[in-house]
Design a protein around this motif. Sequence first.
Motif, PDB file in Angstrom:
ATOM      1  N   PHE A  52      -0.723  -1.270  -4.603  1.00 28.54           N
ATOM      2  CA  PHE A  52      -2.177  -1.177  -4.589  1.00 28.54           C
ATOM      3  C   PHE A  52      -2.562   0.296  -4.626  1.00 28.54           C
ATOM      4  O   PHE A  52      -2.134   1.081  -3.784  1.00 28.54           O
ATOM      5  CB  PHE A  52      -2.757  -1.848  -3.346  1.00 28.54           C
ATOM      6  CG  PHE A  52      -4.254  -1.797  -3.289  1.00 28.54           C
ATOM      7  CD1 PHE A  52      -5.024  -2.425  -4.246  1.00 28.54           C
ATOM      8  CD2 PHE A  52      -4.900  -1.118  -2.274  1.00 28.54           C
ATOM      9  CE1 PHE A  52      -6.415  -2.379  -4.202  1.00 28.54           C
ATOM     10  CE2 PHE A  52      -6.280  -1.064  -2.215  1.00 28.54           C
ATOM     11  CZ  PHE A  52      -7.039  -1.696  -3.176  1.00 28.54           C
TER      12      PHE A  52
ATOM     13  N   VAL B 204     -11.122  -4.952  -2.442  1.00 33.02           N
ATOM     14  CA  VAL B 204     -10.666  -6.270  -1.998  1.00 33.02           C
ATOM     15  C   VAL B 204     -11.878  -7.093  -1.585  1.00 33.02           C
ATOM     16  O   VAL B 204     -12.641  -6.703  -0.701  1.00 33.02           O
ATOM     17  CB  VAL B 204      -9.659  -6.159  -0.825  1.00 33.02           C
ATOM     18  CG1 VAL B 204      -9.208  -7.535  -0.381  1.00 33.02           C
ATOM     19  CG2 VAL B 204      -8.480  -5.287  -1.205  1.00 33.02           C
TER      20      VAL B 204
ATOM     21  N   GLU C 202      -9.854   0.190  -0.545  1.00 33.30           N
ATOM     22  CA  GLU C 202      -9.873  -1.132   0.094  1.00 33.30           C
ATOM     23  C   GLU C 202     -11.184  -1.884  -0.113  1.00 33.30           C
ATOM     24  O   GLU C 202     -11.229  -3.105   0.031  1.00 33.30           O
ATOM     25  CB  GLU C 202      -9.527  -1.017   1.577  1.00 33.30           C
ATOM     26  CG  GLU C 202      -8.074  -0.665   1.783  1.00 33.30           C
ATOM     27  CD  GLU C 202      -7.648  -0.657   3.236  1.00 33.30           C
ATOM     28  OE1 GLU C 202      -8.483  -0.955   4.129  1.00 33.30           O
ATOM     29  OE2 GLU C 202      -6.471  -0.350   3.480  1.00 33.30           O
TER      30      GLU C 202
ATOM     31  N   ASN D  75       0.847  -1.187   0.000  1.00 37.28           N
ATOM     32  CA  ASN D  75       0.000   0.000   0.000  1.00 37.28           C
ATOM     33  C   ASN D  75       0.888   1.244   0.000  1.00 37.28           C
ATOM     34  O   ASN D  75       2.135   1.144  -0.030  1.00 37.28           O
ATOM     35  CB  ASN D  75      -1.010  -0.021   1.158  1.00 37.28           C
ATOM     36  CG  ASN D  75      -0.376   0.099   2.530  1.00 37.28           C
ATOM     37  OD1 ASN D  75       0.808   0.392   2.687  1.00 37.28           O
ATOM     38  ND2 ASN D  75      -1.179  -0.141   3.560  1.00 37.28           N
TER      39      ASN D  75
ATOM     40  N   THR E  38      -8.081 -12.100  -4.780  1.00 37.79           N
ATOM     41  CA  THR E  38      -8.407 -10.945  -3.940  1.00 37.79           C
ATOM     42  C   THR E  38      -9.379  -9.953  -4.574  1.00 37.79           C
ATOM     43  O   THR E  38      -9.817  -9.032  -3.900  1.00 37.79           O
ATOM     44  CB  THR E  38      -7.129 -10.154  -3.608  1.00 37.79           C
ATOM     45  OG1 THR E  38      -6.650  -9.533  -4.812  1.00 37.79           O
ATOM     46  CG2 THR E  38      -6.059 -11.038  -2.988  1.00 37.79           C
TER      47      THR E  38
ATOM     48  N   MET F 173      -8.469  -7.715  -6.546  1.00 36.04           N
ATOM     49  CA  MET F 173      -7.716  -6.481  -6.777  1.00 36.04           C
ATOM     50  C   MET F 173      -7.313  -6.341  -8.242  1.00 36.04           C
ATOM     51  O   MET F 173      -6.740  -7.263  -8.815  1.00 36.04           O
ATOM     52  CB  MET F 173      -6.433  -6.458  -5.936  1.00 36.04           C
ATOM     53  CG  MET F 173      -6.632  -6.088  -4.512  1.00 36.04           C
ATOM     54  SD  MET F 173      -5.011  -5.814  -3.729  1.00 36.04           S
ATOM     55  CE  MET F 173      -4.990  -7.179  -2.592  1.00 36.04           C
TER      56      MET F 173
ATOM     57  N   TRP G 296      -7.960 -10.785   5.871  1.00 31.63           N
ATOM     58  CA  TRP G 296      -6.768 -10.143   5.333  1.00 31.63           C
ATOM     59  C   TRP G 296      -6.428  -8.931   6.168  1.00 31.63           C
ATOM     60  O   TRP G 296      -7.248  -8.422   6.921  1.00 31.63           O
ATOM     61  CB  TRP G 296      -6.938  -9.787   3.858  1.00 31.63           C
ATOM     62  CG  TRP G 296      -7.893  -8.659   3.560  1.00 31.63           C
ATOM     63  CD1 TRP G 296      -9.245  -8.741   3.394  1.00 31.63           C
ATOM     64  CD2 TRP G 296      -7.544  -7.275   3.399  1.00 31.63           C
ATOM     65  NE1 TRP G 296      -9.762  -7.505   3.134  1.00 31.63           N
ATOM     66  CE2 TRP G 296      -8.734  -6.577   3.121  1.00 31.63           C
ATOM     67  CE3 TRP G 296      -6.348  -6.563   3.453  1.00 31.63           C
ATOM     68  CZ2 TRP G 296      -8.769  -5.206   2.924  1.00 31.63           C
ATOM     69  CZ3 TRP G 296      -6.371  -5.194   3.238  1.00 31.63           C
ATOM     70  CH2 TRP G 296      -7.576  -4.539   2.982  1.00 31.63           C
ATOM     71  N   ARG G 297      -5.170  -8.473   6.011  1.00 32.77           N
ATOM     72  CA  ARG G 297      -4.702  -7.290   6.735  1.00 32.77           C
ATOM     73  C   ARG G 297      -3.441  -6.758   6.045  1.00 32.77           C
ATOM     74  O   ARG G 297      -2.810  -7.454   5.256  1.00 32.77           O
ATOM     75  CB  ARG G 297      -4.411  -7.612   8.190  1.00 32.77           C
ATOM     76  CG  ARG G 297      -3.205  -8.541   8.395  1.00 32.77           C
ATOM     77  CD  ARG G 297      -3.050  -8.917   9.857  1.00 32.77           C
ATOM     78  NE  ARG G 297      -1.793  -9.606  10.101  1.00 32.77           N
ATOM     79  CZ  ARG G 297      -1.648 -10.565  10.989  1.00 32.77           C
ATOM     80  NH1 ARG G 297      -2.684 -10.960  11.723  1.00 32.77           N
ATOM     81  NH2 ARG G 297      -0.471 -11.125  11.186  1.00 32.77           N
ATOM     82  N   TRP G 298      -3.076  -5.523   6.395  1.00 36.65           N
ATOM     83  CA  TRP G 298      -1.809  -4.944   5.963  1.00 36.65           C
ATOM     84  C   TRP G 298      -0.793  -5.266   7.050  1.00 36.65           C
ATOM     85  O   TRP G 298      -1.082  -5.102   8.235  1.00 36.65           O
ATOM     86  CB  TRP G 298      -1.926  -3.436   5.747  1.00 36.65           C
ATOM     87  CG  TRP G 298      -2.859  -3.082   4.619  1.00 36.65           C
ATOM     88  CD1 TRP G 298      -4.108  -2.536   4.721  1.00 36.65           C
ATOM     89  CD2 TRP G 298      -2.605  -3.255   3.221  1.00 36.65           C
ATOM     90  NE1 TRP G 298      -4.642  -2.362   3.466  1.00 36.65           N
ATOM     91  CE2 TRP G 298      -3.743  -2.795   2.525  1.00 36.65           C
ATOM     92  CE3 TRP G 298      -1.537  -3.760   2.470  1.00 36.65           C
ATOM     93  CZ2 TRP G 298      -3.847  -2.814   1.134  1.00 36.65           C
ATOM     94  CZ3 TRP G 298      -1.637  -3.784   1.089  1.00 36.65           C
ATOM     95  CH2 TRP G 298      -2.777  -3.305   0.435  1.00 36.65           C
TER      96      TRP G 298
ATOM     97  N   TRP H 274       0.131  -6.655   1.848  1.00 40.33           N
ATOM     98  CA  TRP H 274      -1.133  -7.377   1.969  1.00 40.33           C
ATOM     99  C   TRP H 274      -0.847  -8.830   2.349  1.00 40.33           C
ATOM    100  O   TRP H 274      -0.041  -9.495   1.707  1.00 40.33           O
ATOM    101  CB  TRP H 274      -1.888  -7.332   0.641  1.00 40.33           C
ATOM    102  CG  TRP H 274      -3.305  -7.805   0.717  1.00 40.33           C
ATOM    103  CD1 TRP H 274      -4.399  -7.008   0.863  1.00 40.33           C
ATOM    104  CD2 TRP H 274      -3.790  -9.146   0.627  1.00 40.33           C
ATOM    105  NE1 TRP H 274      -5.547  -7.788   0.880  1.00 40.33           N
ATOM    106  CE2 TRP H 274      -5.195  -9.103   0.747  1.00 40.33           C
ATOM    107  CE3 TRP H 274      -3.185 -10.386   0.489  1.00 40.33           C
ATOM    108  CZ2 TRP H 274      -5.990 -10.239   0.700  1.00 40.33           C
ATOM    109  CZ3 TRP H 274      -3.975 -11.521   0.453  1.00 40.33           C
ATOM    110  CH2 TRP H 274      -5.364 -11.432   0.560  1.00 40.33           C
TER     111      TRP H 274
ATOM    112  N   GLY I 269      -3.001 -12.466   3.510  1.00 40.64           N
ATOM    113  CA  GLY I 269      -4.289 -13.131   3.646  1.00 40.64           C
ATOM    114  C   GLY I 269      -4.167 -14.353   4.536  1.00 40.64           C
ATOM    115  O   GLY I 269      -3.137 -15.028   4.546  1.00 40.64           O
TER     116      GLY I 269
ATOM    117  N   MET J 133       1.122 -14.259   1.452  1.00 43.08           N
ATOM    118  CA  MET J 133       0.868 -13.366   0.324  1.00 43.08           C
ATOM    119  C   MET J 133       0.234 -14.194  -0.796  1.00 43.08           C
ATOM    120  O   MET J 133       0.381 -15.423  -0.816  1.00 43.08           O
ATOM    121  CB  MET J 133       2.187 -12.739  -0.150  1.00 43.08           C
ATOM    122  CG  MET J 133       2.782 -11.759   0.853  1.00 43.08           C
ATOM    123  SD  MET J 133       4.359 -11.037   0.305  1.00 43.08           S
ATOM    124  CE  MET J 133       5.516 -12.341   0.735  1.00 43.08           C
TER     125      MET J 133
END
Length: 176
Positions: A121, A128, A125, A29, A77, A79, A144-146, A35, A37, A54
């Motif tokens: 990205f 996603v 958000e 980001n 994702t 994305m 998911w998270r950063w 990212w 998952g 990832m």
Amino acid sequence: MSKDTLLPGFPAPKEGRPYRPCVGIMVLNAQGLVWAGKRDDGAGASDYEYAWQMPQGGIDPSEDPRLAAFRELYEETSMRSVSYLAETDSWLTYDYPPEIVADTRKGKYCGQAQKWYALRFEGDEDEVNILQPPEGHKAEFCAWRWERAENLPGLIVPFKRDVYRQVVEAFAHLTA
């Protein structure tokens, strides 16, 4: 001629079995976070240790690895608002533990050879969507998270950790 022979620098088979040609994707980001998952165990959850990773996936026959990275990211994702930043110079490999070779890979591959790509990205958000992936693809993640890049090797299953360390080092100039 197999599809791996068409991929420059692809590693040779090990102990009579080839590596599965794959891509891995480090999505960053604007703050340089990555990212990650949480793998879905098939029941919409994940109760096993080291479930975070990832996105990654196989390269289709005659498919360009960079295009495979964009395709796999979208399939897993949803994305699409991403741009290319960098890629690893070489293929990174890991071997499957014996129980995985026997149980899930039917002995076809010794492990994976992955070309890794760093993508930025650039979307919102809300784009996603891991629970309902596009085009009928099966959900591979349940959360998911950063995450900070240096934390990633400790979140992945142990047999993939060396590859994750190499990826983190290769793309360190892009992360926070």
